[in-house]
Motif scaffolding. Structure first.
Motif, PDB file in Angstrom:
ATOM      1  N   LEU A 286      -2.549   6.643  32.151  1.00 20.62           N
ATOM      2  CA  LEU A 286      -2.246   6.072  31.224  1.00 20.62           C
ATOM      3  C   LEU A 286      -2.297   5.038  31.753  1.00 20.62           C
ATOM      4  O   LEU A 286      -3.275   3.956  30.644  1.00 20.62           O
ATOM      5  N   MET A 287      -2.840   4.118  33.456  1.00 20.47           N
ATOM      6  CA  MET A 287      -3.034   3.242  33.249  1.00 20.47           C
ATOM      7  C   MET A 287      -4.956   3.292  33.052  1.00 20.47           C
ATOM      8  O   MET A 287      -5.028   1.914  32.321  1.00 20.47           O
ATOM      9  N   GLN A 288      -5.102   4.208  32.948  1.00 27.85           N
ATOM     10  CA  GLN A 288      -6.447   4.306  32.813  1.00 27.85           C
ATOM     11  C   GLN A 288      -6.878   4.009  31.185  1.00 27.85           C
ATOM     12  O   GLN A 288      -7.561   3.333  30.574  1.00 27.85           O
ATOM     13  N   ASP A 289      -5.560   4.689  30.277  1.00 28.63           N
ATOM     14  CA  ASP A 289      -5.770   4.768  28.573  1.00 28.63           C
ATOM     15  C   ASP A 289      -5.219   3.589  28.528  1.00 28.63           C
ATOM     16  O   ASP A 289      -4.064   3.221  26.893  1.00 28.63           O
ATOM     17  N   LYS A 290      -4.811   2.454  29.166  1.00 26.05           N
ATOM     18  CA  LYS A 290      -4.141   1.604  28.101  1.00 26.05           C
ATOM     19  C   LYS A 290      -4.106   0.490  27.452  1.00 26.05           C
ATOM     20  O   LYS A 290      -3.331  -0.101  26.462  1.00 26.05           O
ATOM     21  N   ASP A 291      -5.145   0.657  27.597  1.00 30.67           N
ATOM     22  CA  ASP A 291      -5.797  -0.865  26.442  1.00 30.67           C
ATOM     23  C   ASP A 291      -5.673   0.342  25.486  1.00 30.67           C
ATOM     24  O   ASP A 291      -5.344   0.184  23.724  1.00 30.67           O
ATOM     25  N   ARG A 292      -5.838   1.632  25.205  1.00 29.55           N
ATOM     26  CA  ARG A 292      -5.695   2.482  24.274  1.00 29.55           C
ATOM     27  C   ARG A 292      -4.188   2.497  23.813  1.00 29.55           C
ATOM     28  O   ARG A 292      -3.872   3.080  22.860  1.00 29.55           O
ATOM     29  N   MET A 293      -2.784   2.530  24.591  1.00 31.63           N
ATOM     30  CA  MET A 293      -1.621   2.759  24.431  1.00 31.63           C
ATOM     31  C   MET A 293      -0.960   1.747  24.397  1.00 31.63           C
ATOM     32  O   MET A 293       0.184   1.791  24.191  1.00 31.63           O
ATOM     33  N   ALA A 294      -1.471   0.462  23.822  1.00 33.95           N
ATOM     34  CA  ALA A 294      -0.774  -0.866  24.378  1.00 33.95           C
ATOM     35  C   ALA A 294      -0.419  -1.008  23.152  1.00 33.95           C
ATOM     36  O   ALA A 294      -0.003  -0.637  22.202  1.00 33.95           O
ATOM     37  N   GLY A 295       1.019  -1.099  23.014  1.00 35.31           N
ATOM     38  CA  GLY A 295       2.224  -1.428  22.027  1.00 35.31           C
ATOM     39  C   GLY A 295       2.910   0.171  21.780  1.00 35.31           C
ATOM     40  O   GLY A 295       3.989  -0.267  20.633  1.00 35.31           O
ATOM     41  N   ARG A 296       2.577   1.043  22.126  1.00 33.96           N
ATOM     42  CA  ARG A 296       2.544   2.271  21.454  1.00 33.96           C
ATOM     43  C   ARG A 296       4.411   2.713  23.143  1.00 33.96           C
ATOM     44  O   ARG A 296       4.445   2.531  24.147  1.00 33.96           O
ATOM     45  N   LYS A 297       5.366   3.856  22.455  1.00 35.59           N
ATOM     46  CA  LYS A 297       6.255   4.357  23.248  1.00 35.59           C
ATOM     47  C   LYS A 297       5.548   5.947  23.464  1.00 35.59           C
ATOM     48  O   LYS A 297       5.244   6.543  22.892  1.00 35.59           O
ATOM     49  N   VAL A 298       5.401   5.788  25.317  1.00 37.46           N
ATOM     50  CA  VAL A 298       4.339   6.209  26.097  1.00 37.46           C
ATOM     51  C   VAL A 298       6.032   7.312  26.820  1.00 37.46           C
ATOM     52  O   VAL A 298       6.339   7.179  27.235  1.00 37.46           O
ATOM     53  N   GLY A 299       5.810   8.545  26.908  1.00 37.31           N
ATOM     54  CA  GLY A 299       6.038   9.429  27.938  1.00 37.31           C
ATOM     55  C   GLY A 299       5.634   9.959  29.283  1.00 37.31           C
ATOM     56  O   GLY A 299       4.120  10.402  28.838  1.00 37.31           O
ATOM     57  N   VAL A 300       5.815   9.916  30.412  1.00 41.12           N
ATOM     58  CA  VAL A 300       4.826  10.553  31.301  1.00 41.12           C
ATOM     59  C   VAL A 300       5.863  10.878  32.453  1.00 41.12           C
ATOM     60  O   VAL A 300       7.160  10.830  32.412  1.00 41.12           O
ATOM     61  N   ILE A 301       5.330  12.491  33.115  1.00 40.30           N
ATOM     62  CA  ILE A 301       6.635  12.919  32.944  1.00 40.30           C
ATOM     63  C   ILE A 301       5.749  13.271  34.724  1.00 40.30           C
ATOM     64  O   ILE A 301       5.211  13.259  35.093  1.00 40.30           O
ATOM     65  N   LEU A 302       7.212  12.610  35.463  1.00 39.95           N
ATOM     66  CA  LEU A 302       7.773  12.301  37.761  1.00 39.95           C
ATOM     67  C   LEU A 302       7.934  13.937  38.097  1.00 39.95           C
ATOM     68  O   LEU A 302       8.509  14.277  37.797  1.00 39.95           O
ATOM     69  N   CYS A 303       6.225  15.244  37.494  1.00 39.68           N
ATOM     70  CA  CYS A 303       6.662  16.059  37.926  1.00 39.68           C
ATOM     71  C   CYS A 303       7.485  16.529  38.753  1.00 39.68           C
ATOM     72  O   CYS A 303       8.230  17.804  39.465  1.00 39.68           O
ATOM     73  N   GLY A 304       7.424  15.857  40.235  1.00 42.35           N
ATOM     74  CA  GLY A 304       7.724  16.392  41.615  1.00 42.35           C
ATOM     75  C   GLY A 304       7.449  14.797  41.941  1.00 42.35           C
ATOM     76  O   GLY A 304       7.117  14.275  41.822  1.00 42.35           O
ATOM     77  N   GLY A 305       8.814  15.184  43.371  1.00 43.85           N
ATOM     78  CA  GLY A 305       8.757  13.359  44.760  1.00 43.85           C
ATOM     79  C   GLY A 305       8.357  14.541  45.479  1.00 43.85           C
ATOM     80  O   GLY A 305       8.366  13.701  46.882  1.00 43.85           O
TER      81      GLY A 305
END
Length: 323
Positions: A286-305
């Protein structure tokens, strides 16, 4: 469609008898950093610290119903799958034989043993360990738990079902890919709910087998899978998963280990959550795509810690773990 809405509702209700739903939070600190409204699905908050336990619960329930005489299971893992399988198998009185590659995460190995696994280190990488697990299963009369199976995916899909039921208007969800159960579960949940959410598969620069396969339309093995994001360190694509994510994902993004390490730091500083490499990779994408995703509602999966202490110390010191 892989599963109906009713099938996933049933699976979700079953999983919730064994664990509480994990939260999804929109973190304003991440919005300030990315320009998108970022919903994090916190699969780092399961009983094993990773999403894989969901699939273990549904697989083991299916196994004891359909093969009640099996003495136990054998599987291969880099850690999270093995923890879930050991937990679910031993809860049902079954033997859990788990293969990991040499040099695997010390702390994940310790966790698997604590959950009841008989742990064996074999081979230089996950795929070598997987081949040995299949051989031993046949030789010893144990049930092989493969990296991908409909009953695994049905359980894994429950996290996508939770997220998309809670936040049905997500524009895009970023999902890391190892063997593929996670991204296939998200695709299955989206399709069962009839949503238009885009799914983006995330791979590491040093482990691109899933992306290369999807982009070429055929299975492509890589000679190596070098990344500290061990949950994504796969060099042989899984054909059944490929058939789903190659068609169901909008696109694929590859991220460097440096970018993944930076995302681990961001999760810690912005949300005070621990993310292992695979868990941080969607945020890195998402950080790499942040210009593309600006202003959108985005989900990121924190699949494990489940990140080893030494690697976390290295990352917080501003460096990237070297394998």
């Amino acid at each position: 469609m892989m599963f109906s809405k009713d099938a996933l509702q049933t699976a979700t209700a079953f999983v919730h008898t064994r664990m509480t739903p994990t939260p999804q939070y929109a973190w304003p600190t991440l919005q300030a950093r990315t320009g998108a409204q970022v919903w994090v699905k916190h699969e780092n908050h399961t009983p094993t610290g990773a999403f894989k336990v969901r699939g273990a619960l549904t697989f083991m329930d299916w196994l004891v119903r359909t093969q009640p005489k099996t003495p136990g299971i054998v599987t291969a893992t880099r850690g999270n799958h093995g923890q879930g399988q050991a937990m679910a198998a031993t809860a049902n009185g079954l033997r859990a034989l788990v293969y990991v590659p040499l040099g695997n995460s010390v702390e994940k190995n310790a966790a698997m043993r604590a959950f009841g696994a008989e742990l064996i280190e074999f081979g230089d990488d996950f795929d070598a360990a997987r081949e040995e697990a299949f051989r031993v299963a046949a030789a010893e009369g144990l049930t092989i738990v493969p990296p991908f199976h409909p009953e695994l995916v049905r359980g894994v899909a429950t996290y996508g079902f939770e997220l998309l039921t809670a936040v049905p208007d997500l524009d895009t969800i970023y999902v890391p890919i190892g063997c593929g159960s996670g991204i296939c579960g998200v695709i299955a949940a989206r399709d069962a709910l009839g949503l238009a959410t885009n799914v983006v598969g995330v791979v590491a620069d040093g482990a691109q087998t899933a992306m290369l396969s999807a982009q070429s339309g055929r299975l492509i093995e890589t000679e190596t899978a070098y990344t500290f994001a061990d949950g994504m360190a796969v060099r042989v694509p899984v054909a059944e998963a490929f058939e789903i994510y190659a068609k169901g994902a909008e696109r694929f993004v590859s991220v460097s280990d440096d970018a993944i390490a930076e995302a681990v730091r961001i999760y810690y500083t912005d949300t005070h959550n621990l993310a292992e490499g695979a868990g941080a990779a969607p945020l890195a994408a998402l950080m790499q795509d942040k210009d593309r995703m600006a202003g959108r509602k985005v989900g990121v999966i924190l699949c494990g810690g489940n990140i080893d202490t030494g690697w976390m110390q290295t990352i917080l010191a501003g460096d990237t773990p070297v394998i």
